[in-house]
Every structure is written in structure tokens, then in C-alpha cells.
Design a protein around this motif. Structure first.
Motif, mmCIF file in Angstrom:
data_model
loop_
_atom_site.group_PDB
_atom_site.id
_atom_site.type_symbol
_atom_site.label_atom_id
_atom_site.label_comp_id
_atom_site.label_asym_id
_atom_site.label_seq_id
_atom_site.Cartn_x
_atom_site.Cartn_y
_atom_site.Cartn_z
ATOM 1 N N PHE A 109 -26.563 44.148 -22.674
ATOM 2 C CA PHE A 109 -25.330 43.435 -23.020
ATOM 3 C C PHE A 109 -25.363 43.130 -24.503
ATOM 4 N N ASN A 166 -22.028 46.777 -21.888
ATOM 5 C CA ASN A 166 -20.978 45.763 -21.987
ATOM 6 C C ASN A 166 -21.154 44.989 -23.286
ATOM 7 N N GLN A 194 -14.108 40.676 -24.725
ATOM 8 C CA GLN A 194 -15.259 41.125 -23.952
ATOM 9 C C GLN A 194 -14.824 42.303 -23.091
ATOM 10 N N SER A 231 -16.226 46.532 -21.374
ATOM 11 C CA SER A 231 -17.214 47.595 -21.297
ATOM 12 C C SER A 231 -17.199 48.350 -22.623
ATOM 13 N N THR A 241 -13.014 44.459 -16.270
ATOM 14 C CA THR A 241 -14.119 44.214 -17.205
ATOM 15 C C THR A 241 -13.650 43.886 -18.618
ATOM 16 N N HIS A 242 -12.343 43.762 -18.824
ATOM 17 C CA HIS A 242 -11.824 43.598 -20.193
ATOM 18 C C HIS A 242 -10.998 42.312 -20.289
#
Length: 317
Positions: free
Chosen positions: A39, A219, A231, A233, A307-308
Motif C-alpha cells: 500500500f 493500492n 485513494q 487502486s 476501490t476509488h
């Protein structure tokens, strides 16, 4: 499964000469690090990346929020519990010249964590030192040499070997290649990838170099003035950045043969002081799209996909 989670993490420091003034180095940071993955935390110098990392490893005491590790909140651990936690979380620092004790040999440096935690006999610890040196690409014949006898890349390998001495689950990499020659950076990054695959390590990777982050991380969270502004991927962030700050960072990545198209975002002005951050959206003083709402109201989270997420008033409409 998430190995590490931070929820509304805050790290504030009172000014030495004026206790009423507080530096909000980290001001409400939340992210999740999947086990076995890398990450990334990225942003300009002074945005709070390293302070976040030092709070996670508990070199700094959090002012507020939670740090969950393996489902347990470690934000306020003390004594033996904190010592046991640090056994599972180790750190590789930015400067391989400053992070090693010049009076200790390579063998003593790598063995030091083992001595603190009493992991075996002298012979067993020495054998472990040789194993770690081989694992990180160091010749065990150099075990009795001192740091000044090594190059920057070799010193960073020593720092990595030391971090792995106690078989940690999480390794925090704070700008691990920024102090190295470009020719050596790729060697260290490839080593870190190989070690992650072989030992099933989880990385929290701190960097201002987006090209390095693109290579290493699955990520990524982008930080600005103590807060996460976007934030996503790796693929989503690099192919479709939404926050103006992220767009400006990506525009600044140098590439061979790239020609300016007029669509690039360029930042103007300096990073504001965390002791006196701007009201509303802290980025509005440098944002080319700022409006009155940006100057007065803190933007909420906008979910763009599973994921965004991003924090920008433009995305709320």
C-alpha cells in the motif's frame, strides 16, 4: 483480509515556543492495507507521509483515531504489549547513511533486534545473520565490516536485513530508495518484491516518487497537508485521477518523448503551513478550479468505485 487499518488517525504537535499553536501533521487519515500486498502513501514533502508511518510503528503517539493491526487497536499500547507489537512491525528508513550505527559491524547491526527479543543462542543468532545477508544479496564474508565500508545500496540492504531479523508481518518502507543512485534503485525495488513474494510480507510504502509507487504498489493513497485527498487502486489512480492535486502530481512525472499538450495541471505557490492550514479544502489555495465553497467547506468523501474515493467538491455535483 486487512492486516493494518487506520481510522481517522491524527498526530498533532504543539509548538515549542507557543503551546497554543498546534501543528496538524496528520489530521484524520484512514486507509486499509491488505495482507501480503503493498500500500502506497504519496505526496509532497511535508504532507504527513512519514509522520503517519511513525505513528503506525508507534514512534509517535497518536493524538486521535485508531490503528488496527490484526484486528487489535494498538494506538495506545504500552510496555510489553507495545514491544510485542513492534516485533511484528519493522521499518526501513530513508537514509541508509544515518540509519545505521557507524560503531557497529554488519553482524552486530542485524543481530541487535534478535538480542533485544532473545530469539536464540549466540550461534543461532549468528547463523540467522548469515541467512539474512544471503537473502538480501550481501556476502557473509563482510559480516565484520562497518557501514562506512559499504555503498549506499549495500547499506540499504543491511537495513532491510535488520528489519527482517524478527520475521515481521508488516514492513514500513519510508522512502527506501530516494537517497540512492538511480542505477541502484531498481535493484533495491526488485529485492523488496522478491522478499515480499518469498516471505509473504505486507508493505506500507512511503514515497514522493510516483514512478516508483506505480512499480511497487497495488493500492495508493494521495496525501496533502495531513489528509488523504484521493485513494484508489494503482490502475485507477494512474489512468483516471480525479482530484486536481493527484492530476498535478501525475503531470509532473517526467517521460521520454513527452510533449506538453496544454492539458497538464501545474501547481503554483508553496505548501501551506500545517500550523495554520487554509480553511475549507486545504488545497484551495493552489487549486486552479477552486470556488467559494472550496474556501469555506471541507469536502466530503465521494465514492467513485469500489476501490476509488476522492475528497473534492467538484466530484460531489
Amino acid at each position: 483480509m486487512y492486516l493494518l487499518e487506520t481510522n481517522d488517525l491524527k498526530v498533532h504537535f504543539p509548538m515549542k515556543n507557543n503551546k497554543k499553536v498546534v501543528i496538524k501533521a496528520v489530521d484524520g487519515v484512514s486507509f486499509k492495507v491488505p495482507e501480503g500486498k503493498t500500500f502506497g502513501l504519496v505526496g509532497e514533502s511535508g504532507c504527513g507521509k512519514s509522520t503517519t508511518a511513525r505513528a503506525v510503528i508507534r514512534l509517535y503517539q497518536p493524538t486521535g483515531g485508531d490503528i488496527m493491526f490484526g484486528g487489535k487497536n494498538i494506538a495506545h499500547l504500552k510496555g510489553k504489549e507495545l514491544k510485542e507489537y513492534r516485533r511484528n512491525v519493522q521499518m526501513v528508513f530513508q537514509d541508509p547513511y544515518a540509519s545505521l550505527n557507524p560503531r557497529m559491524t554488519v553482524s552486530q547491526t542485524i543481530m541487535d533486534p534478535m538480542k533485544i527479543y532473545k530469539t536464540g543462542t549466540a550461534e543461532e543468532m549468528q547463523q540467522r545473520v548469515y541467512e539474512l545477508m544471503e537473502l538480501t544479496g550481501l556476502d557473509k564474508r563482510f559480516a565484520k565490516r562497518f557501514p562506512h565500508e559499504f555503498s549506499g545500496g549495500q547499506r540499504q540492504r543491511i537495513g532491510i536485513a535488520r528489519a527482517l531479523a524478527l520475521n515481521p508481518k508488516l514492513v514500513i518502507l519510508d522512502e527506501p530508495v530516494s537517497a540512492l543512485d538511480v542505477s541502484v534503485q531498481s535493484q533495491i525495488l526488485n529485492l523488496l518484491k522478491e522478499l515480499q513474494e518469498e516471505l509473504n510480507l505486507t508493505y506500507l510504502f512511503i514515497s514522493h516518487n510516483l514512478s516508483v509507487v506505480d512499480y511497487m504498489c497495488e493500492n495508493i493513497a494521495v496525501m496533502y497537508l495531513g489528509r488523504v485527498v484521493e485513494q484508489a487502486s494503482r490502475q485507477e489512480l494512474f489512468q483516471d485521477p480525479k482530484h486536481p492535486y493527484t492530476q498535478a502530481l501525475l503531470s509532473a512525472i517526467p517521460s521520454i518523448g513527452h510533449r506538453l499538450t496544454g492539458e497538464e495541471e501545474f501547481l503554483t505557490g508553496d505548501l501551506p503551513s500545517p500550523a495554520d492550514p487554509p480553511s475549507g479544502c486545504t488545497f484551495h489555495t493552489r487549486c486552479p478550479h477552486a470556488c467559494e465553497k472550496c474556501r469555506t467547506q471541507i469536502p466530503g468523501k465521494t465514492k467513485l468505485s469500489e476501490t476509488h474515493t476522492a475528497f473534492c467538491h467538484m466530484l460531489e455535483e
